[in-house]
Design a protein around this motif. Structure first.
Motif, short mmCIF file in Angstrom:
data_model
loop_
_atom_site.label_atom_id
_atom_site.label_comp_id
_atom_site.label_asym_id
_atom_site.label_seq_id
_atom_site.Cartn_x
_atom_site.Cartn_y
_atom_site.Cartn_z
N ILE A 35 -49.01 -9.00 54.77
CA ILE A 35 -50.19 -9.98 55.33
C ILE A 35 -49.96 -11.50 54.40
N LYS A 41 -54.16 -18.52 39.23
CA LYS A 41 -55.45 -17.87 39.78
C LYS A 41 -55.80 -16.83 39.22
N LYS A 91 -66.38 -11.94 56.14
CA LYS A 91 -65.83 -12.98 55.32
C LYS A 91 -65.25 -12.65 54.02
N ILE A 92 -64.06 -11.74 53.94
CA ILE A 92 -63.72 -11.19 52.73
C ILE A 92 -62.87 -12.16 52.33
N GLU A 93 -62.68 -12.19 50.83
CA GLU A 93 -61.74 -13.04 50.31
C GLU A 93 -60.08 -12.57 50.19
N THR A 94 -59.27 -13.33 50.06
CA THR A 94 -57.81 -12.85 49.74
C THR A 94 -57.83 -12.04 48.70
N VAL A 111 -64.06 -20.46 46.81
CA VAL A 111 -64.00 -19.63 47.79
C VAL A 111 -62.96 -19.76 48.76
N GLU A 112 -62.28 -18.78 49.18
CA GLU A 112 -61.07 -18.89 49.92
C GLU A 112 -61.01 -17.46 50.80
N SER A 113 -60.93 -17.65 51.98
CA SER A 113 -61.21 -16.60 53.10
C SER A 113 -59.94 -16.26 53.54
N THR A 114 -59.67 -14.90 53.97
CA THR A 114 -58.41 -14.79 54.67
C THR A 114 -58.52 -14.93 56.26
N GLN A 115 -57.53 -15.32 56.84
CA GLN A 115 -57.71 -15.93 58.33
C GLN A 115 -58.19 -14.81 59.28
N GLU A 155 -52.21 -11.99 48.53
CA GLU A 155 -52.70 -10.54 48.87
C GLU A 155 -51.90 -9.66 48.28
#
Lengths: 235, 135
Positions: A202, A89, A177-180, B131-135, A206
């Motif tokens: 977390i 990734k 809506k922040i991404e990992t 797109v992948e978001s944190t929970q 991450e």
């Protein structure tokens, strides 16, 4: 003998702080402020108080807890495992990651030196603060090369790490809506190892992004700070 | 992080050996090429690359790595307590230094996250735009 008590109390205080924080997390009313009780912050404050109250010199404490500090370097090496696991990734996004960390590293340096420059602090303070966002050994190397005080740098780096680890997730939650990946990179770039430890709590992904952020930021900052120094931006 | 089944396997011991070996390798590389990067960070990259090249199976180092990383925060506590001995040095300039640390860290966090979010939204490499978001 005495020094071992310091090691034991460090581990116990940390364990208690960790249990305390997870208890707070379960209470809905206190959930919002539970971030303030991060185990590292709580342990550091409690142990500082203990040392001051018992008139224990810091040297004895450092000697007693040598074992814990010793494990830091192999732990950084161990970050290679999550880095490898997420590599597929990470490598697909490497271009964006490189641009992000270059920018983040520049922002990190400038945001550290501007307040002290504007305040009119001595230049050795400015040079000590410039590499603030990277891990301690790298930061001390840079400070040494640019006329800073390496031990002042160490103090500032640790404070930055603890502050970033405690406040980072809250500050970043401002962005919706922040991404990992974004979360991990920001934690690693802004607060190096301690931020990466927080990111790992977390999630492993991450943590992997944070480890990459930490690593690349170390490289870019060691290039950028001496360049800025040569072009006499801060001297 | 999920726990591997046998907690005290010989692989755990082996893994520690491998991790320390990479730490030493990293320190050698750092010293030999006079790099400003610390040996541990180089060791981390070398370990990831070696795993990536399938020279080393991940099962060998996974347990040891997990054990170290699960409580990584603990290892930073003595360094944090060390601030006590730096107080005298920080005293003279503590206001601008505190400002630089607090503001600088917040600006760096938001700046890094901000540019990454912008880059993710621009379709630069089209394929990896999931797109992948944190929970």
């Amino acid at each position: 003998m005495d020094n071992l008590i310091l090691l034991a109390s460090t581990i116990l205080v940390y364990a208690l702080a960790q249990t305390g924080q997870s208890k707070l997390n379960r209470k809905t009313r206190l959930k919002k402020i539970s971030f303030l009780f991060h185990p590292v912050l709580v342990s550091v404050v409690v142990i500082m108080l203990m040392l001051v109250l018992t008139h224990t010199p810091y040297e004895s404490y450092a000697e007693g807890t040598e074992g814990l500090t010793f494990l830091l370097a192999p732990s950084v090496v161990a970050l290679g495992v999550p880095l490898y696991k997420e590599w597929k990734k990470l490598s697909a996004e490497l271009g964006k990651i490189l641009v992000t960390v270059t920018f983040g590293s520049l922002v990190g340096i400038l945001s550290s030196i501007l307040p002290v420059l504007l305040w009119g602090s001595p230049l050795e303070v400015v040079a000590s603060l410039a590499p603030r966002s990277v891990t301690t050994p790298i930061a001390m190397n840079i400070a040494h090369a640019t006329g800073g005080v390496p031990s002042l740098t160490a103090a500032v780096v640790v404070t930055t790490g603890i502050f970033g680890a405690v406040a980072g997730p809250v500050v970043l939650s401002i962005l919706d809506k922040i991404e990992t990946s974004t979360f991990g990179l920001a934690m690693g770039v802004a607060s190096h190892g301690i931020g990466t430890a927080r990111a790992l709590e977390i999630g492993e992904r991450e943590g992997a992004y944070s480890a990459l952020g930490l690593c690349l930021n170390g490289v870019f900052t060691s290039i950028l700070v001496p360049v800025l120094y040569r072009f006499s931006i801060f001297h | 992080m999920n726990h591997p089944k046998p907690l005290y396997s010989s692989r755990l011991v082996f893994g520690f050996g491998v991790i320390f070996l990479f730490l030493v390798l990293g320190q050698w590389v750092s010293r030999f090429f006079h790099l400003p990067i610390s040996g541990s960070v180089i060791g981390m990259v070398l370990l990831a690359v070696t795993l990536g090249c399938r020279i080393l199976p991940i099962s060998l180092v996974e347990e040891a790595s997990q054990l170290l990383l699960q409580h990584l925060s603990l290892f930073f506590v003595p360094a944090g307590v060390g601030l006590l001995s730096y107080w005298a040095m920080l005293k003279n300039n503590w206001i601008p230094i505190t400002l630089a640390i607090l503001l600088g860290t917040i600006i760096t966090l938001l700046g890094t996250a901000g540019i990454h979010l912008v880059l993710l939204r621009t379709k630069w490499n089209r394929k990896s735009n999931n797109v992948e978001s944190t929970q």
